[in-house]
Design an enzyme around this catalytic site. Structure first.
Site, PDB file in Angstrom:
ATOM      1  N   SER A 561     -33.990  -0.342  -4.131  1.00  0.00           N
ATOM      2  CA  SER A 561     -33.309  -1.431  -3.445  1.00  0.00           C
ATOM      3  C   SER A 561     -32.494  -2.236  -4.472  1.00  0.00           C
ATOM      4  O   SER A 561     -31.637  -1.659  -5.137  1.00  0.00           O
ATOM      5  CB  SER A 561     -34.317  -2.303  -2.692  1.00  0.00           C
ATOM      6  OG  SER A 561     -33.668  -3.116  -1.749  1.00  0.00           O
ATOM      7  N   ASP A 644     -32.164   4.615   6.567  1.00  0.00           N
ATOM      8  CA  ASP A 644     -32.149   3.325   5.873  1.00  0.00           C
ATOM      9  C   ASP A 644     -30.881   2.596   6.268  1.00  0.00           C
ATOM     10  O   ASP A 644     -29.790   2.923   5.807  1.00  0.00           O
ATOM     11  CB  ASP A 644     -32.204   3.543   4.363  1.00  0.00           C
ATOM     12  CG  ASP A 644     -32.284   2.243   3.576  1.00  0.00           C
ATOM     13  OD1 ASP A 644     -32.207   1.165   4.202  1.00  0.00           O
ATOM     14  OD2 ASP A 644     -32.429   2.305   2.347  1.00  0.00           O
ATOM     15  N   HIS A 676     -35.974   2.683   4.431  1.00  0.00           N
ATOM     16  CA  HIS A 676     -35.876   2.092   3.088  1.00  0.00           C
ATOM     17  C   HIS A 676     -37.113   2.440   2.263  1.00  0.00           C
ATOM     18  O   HIS A 676     -37.111   2.282   1.044  1.00  0.00           O
ATOM     19  CB  HIS A 676     -35.738   0.577   3.233  1.00  0.00           C
ATOM     20  CG  HIS A 676     -35.108  -0.111   2.063  1.00  0.00           C
ATOM     21  ND1 HIS A 676     -33.902   0.267   1.509  1.00  0.00           N
ATOM     22  CD2 HIS A 676     -35.510  -1.181   1.326  1.00  0.00           C
ATOM     23  CE1 HIS A 676     -33.595  -0.524   0.507  1.00  0.00           C
ATOM     24  NE2 HIS A 676     -34.552  -1.411   0.366  1.00  0.00           N
TER      25      HIS A 676
END
Length: 699
Positions: A561, A644, A676
């Site tokens: 991320s 995602d 994610h």
């Protein structure tokens, strides 16, 4: 002392014990022999071991606090799924006993004063007494129930279910085209996290309830395109009953389309069962307001609150309001940290909460003033302290608080925190036997001077039998969030115990943007993604590189991320420090990311706004990884989830294509069914094997 030295000491002690003939010495000999055998049989943790650990959840306490109900989920490699069952154990110590064993997961709704455990199983409400009676199914509702809360008098129920509001999907809009699969949108919020918006919204329903029979339900958001519980992660904690059972509270962000995607303004609404009137208890409070909880007496209501609309990582405070006078007080507004979660004490005089501090998450308490109009500031006291996280509070019992806790080397277990001694005592020990098989990995704290002179804290994890005379490959871990804490938490994917067990030193800096070091430190990352936080990472690894045991020719950077963004950013500015990179779901091209991510409030606040606004040039130019690819020359592994929508698939694809066309050793691991995160056990095993395989190839 290394493994050989310890073994030598044990053998010498054993020789001494063997020279004694007294019975007690023979007992010592037997114990010592067992310790030596256990020590010799220890091994390093593997990725398969990680998924064999039981995942513990605290489900609730009996009315008198003497019995804990907890869940354990165990993963099956053969079936590629987990099975959760419930267990009971005395909070003052004892042996856990199986409470449910049906196939499929059970979750506790509540435990009554009669010790009846009310729980959800396959979407229906069941009841079983702690004495061990046979389970009884109470409801048989078509489609099942979710997010259930029973009123205190057990005469009403609130639950959620999906309601079709907008015909976004072609099968709903054109009923004759049953084989079509098309989505039609006129505004944003067309997808969220990992799901397309098909026009169905979770709504709260209230109905009468008697012995499992549910009366005609009232949709509290009838006809409105709003979510409650809040999407995508809200649950039953978004509902709470007033202690007199005359009203129910629910959390909702009453915004739609573009407004929904650009705002964080959730409110707490109260629905009166008698008048059928809904009132907004947090009107004028513009950030996140959620997790409402009444004290036992019902005269005080508390909830979590953020001030700023659009700032999803704002300081989280505890607000208390008097249910009669309406007087309101921010209990933690004067405190320079942020709250994770809280609970009332049984007597309603204080609130216990957990919050990140100095690289850990600890337990705190604040007294609730009798007069909420006072001008003096409530005193906040830290109760726990140590190299562990107190991740949640289950409830209050005799002698202390039942809490959940983790370490970097231990998954969640449940403990009793003694309020007098300030010590944690284990209640559950689900994974102790498994951990006893593994060689230990040492975890230490380390301070570095950052480039601006500030003290920068890092956790450092060392391989088993660490020998400072040897040299080790080293990994810099870049945290996501970006305003997530790097503490003593335990991950089943980014597992630092597992990484260290494979022979790597791992350093985890508490760089700018992480809570636990003051609100300014936490906030400083916003609009400075590629600035001081990246320099913090370089300061931490440059400092560790000075140690003789770090192999400076074998240093890698890893992260997901914002951590994946950090890896992409470092690839263009690291000046030869790193020999390998691994990025999972990282942001690579800030312009295309802004154009495809779903929670635009996050992008607007943290990046400053859209890329076409020239005042944001620093974000989209200087702090944009794609603008630094001219310096890319280091092997890179890129993971990307197909579902995602927070960091859409194009980010990983763009980065991989750049690396390939520049002739850089690179690999793209595409997980089409993952979001994610990586939730499937088999996919997680592939992830681990590719992760460690890449490190072996490149470090």
């Amino acid at each position: 002392m290394n493994r050989v030295s310890i073994l030598t000491v044990l053998l010498l002690m054993g020789a001494s014990a063997m020279g004694q003939r007294a019975p007690e010495k023979n007992i010592e000999k037997s114990v010592l022999t067992s310790k030596i055998n256990n020590y010799l049989n220890k091994r390093v943790m593997s990725s398969e071991d990680l998924w064999k650990l039981g995942r513990v959840s605290a489900e609730g306490l009996s009315a008198d606090g003497s019995i804990l109900i907890y869940g354990v989920s165990n993963y099956s490699f053969e079936e590629n799924k987990s099975e959760k069952n419930l267990y009971t154990i005395p909070t003052q110590g004892g042996i856990g006993k199986e409470f449910t064993n049906e196939s499929g997961g059970e979750s506790v709704v509540e435990i009554t004063s009669d010790n009846d455990v009310i729980y959800l199983y396959k979407g229906q409400i069941w009841k079983k007494n702690l004495s061990g009676t046979s389970p009884v199914q109470l409801t048989d509702v078509e489609g099942g129930l979710s997010n259930v809360k029973l009123s205190p008098d057990k005469k009403h129920i609130i639950y959620s279910k999906q309601v079709l509001i907008n015909k976004n999907h072609s099968k709903d809009k054109y009923v004759d085209l049953t084989k079509s699969n098309v989505y039609i949108y006129d505004n944003l919020d067309y997808r969220h996290w990992d799901s397309e918006n098909d026009g169905r919204f979770n709504h709260p329903f209230v109905a009468s309830y008697e012995n499992g029979k549910i009366g005609e339900a009232i949709d509290l958001l009838e006809g409105q395109p709003f979510y409650s519980p809040t999407a995508p992660f809200g649950g039953s904690e978004d509902f709470t009953w007033a202690p007199d059972s005359k009203s129910v509270l629910y959390v909702c962000k009453k915004k739609y389309g573009n407004d929904y995607a650009t705002s964080t303004n959730t409110d707490i609404y109260q629905y009166n069962l008698q008048t059928k009137v809904t009132s907004n208890l947090t009107d004028g409070m513009l950030g996140y307001d959620n997790h409402p909880i009444y004290n036992t007496a019902g005269n005080r209501l508390a909830w979590m609150s953020m001030k700023t609309d659009g700032y999803e990582a704002d300081k989280n405070d505890i607000i208390v309001v008097d249910a009669v006078s309406g007087a309101k007080l921010n209990l933690t507004g004067h405190w320079d940290e942020t709250v994770n979660s809280f609970t009332w004490s049984k007597d309603g005089k204080r609130i216990y909460f957990v919050a990140p501090t100095k690289g850990t998450v600890q337990l705190f308490v604040v007294d609730v003033p009798t007069n909420l109009n006072i001008r003096s500031l409530p005193v906040i006291q830290q109760l726990s302290n140590g190299q562990f996280d107190v991740s949640g509070i289950v409830g209050e019992t005799k002698g202390g608080l039942v809490v959940t806790s983790t370490k970097m080397t231990q998954a969640t277990e449940i403990y009793l925190f003694n309020l007098k001694t300030k010590l944690l005592s284990p209640i559950t020990t689900v994974n102790d036997a498994k951990y006893a098989q593994f060689e230990e990995t040492k975890v230490e704290g380390r301070f570095t001077k950052a480039s601006d002179g500030e003290d920068l804290f890092s956790w450092v994890i060392y391989p088993p039998d660490f020998d400072p005379k040897k040299k080790y490959p080293t990994l810099l871990f870049c945290q996501g969030g970006p305003q997530s804490a790097t503490t003593q938490g335990y991950s089943f994917r980014w597992n630092f115990q597992l990484m260290a067990s494979q022979g790597y030193i791992v350093i985890l800096p508490n760089r700018r943007g992480m809570p636990g070091w003051g609100t300014k430190w936490n906030k400083d990352i916003s609009k400075d993604w590629g600035g001081q936080p990246i320099r913090d990472y370089l300061s931490a690894i440059d400092d560790l590189k000075k140690e003789s045991y770090v192999d400076n020719d074998r240093i890698g950077a890893i992260g997901a991320s914002y951590g994946g963004y950090s890896v992409f950013m470092l690839a263009g500015v690291h000046d030869g420090r790193f020999k390998s990179f691994i990025s999972h779901c990282g942001l690579f091209n800030m312009e295309s990311w802004y154009g495809t991510t779903e929670e635009l409030f996050f992008a607007n606040y943290d990046l400053g706004g859209p890329y076409w606004d020239k005042t944001n040039n620093k974000t989209f130019q200087d702090f944009n990884p794609i603008k630094h690819i001219d310096k890319w020359n280091t092997p890179i592994l890129i993971f990307q989830g197909g579902k995602d929508y927070r960091v859409p698939v194009g980010q990983g694809q763009e980065a991989f294509q750049v690396a390939q066309l520049k002739g850089i050793k690179s690999r793209f691991v595409y997980l089409p069914e993952e979001n994610h995160w990586v939730l499937s056990g088999h996919n997680a095993q592939v992830w681990q094997r590719e992760f460690f395989g890449w490190l072996k190839e490149t470090l």
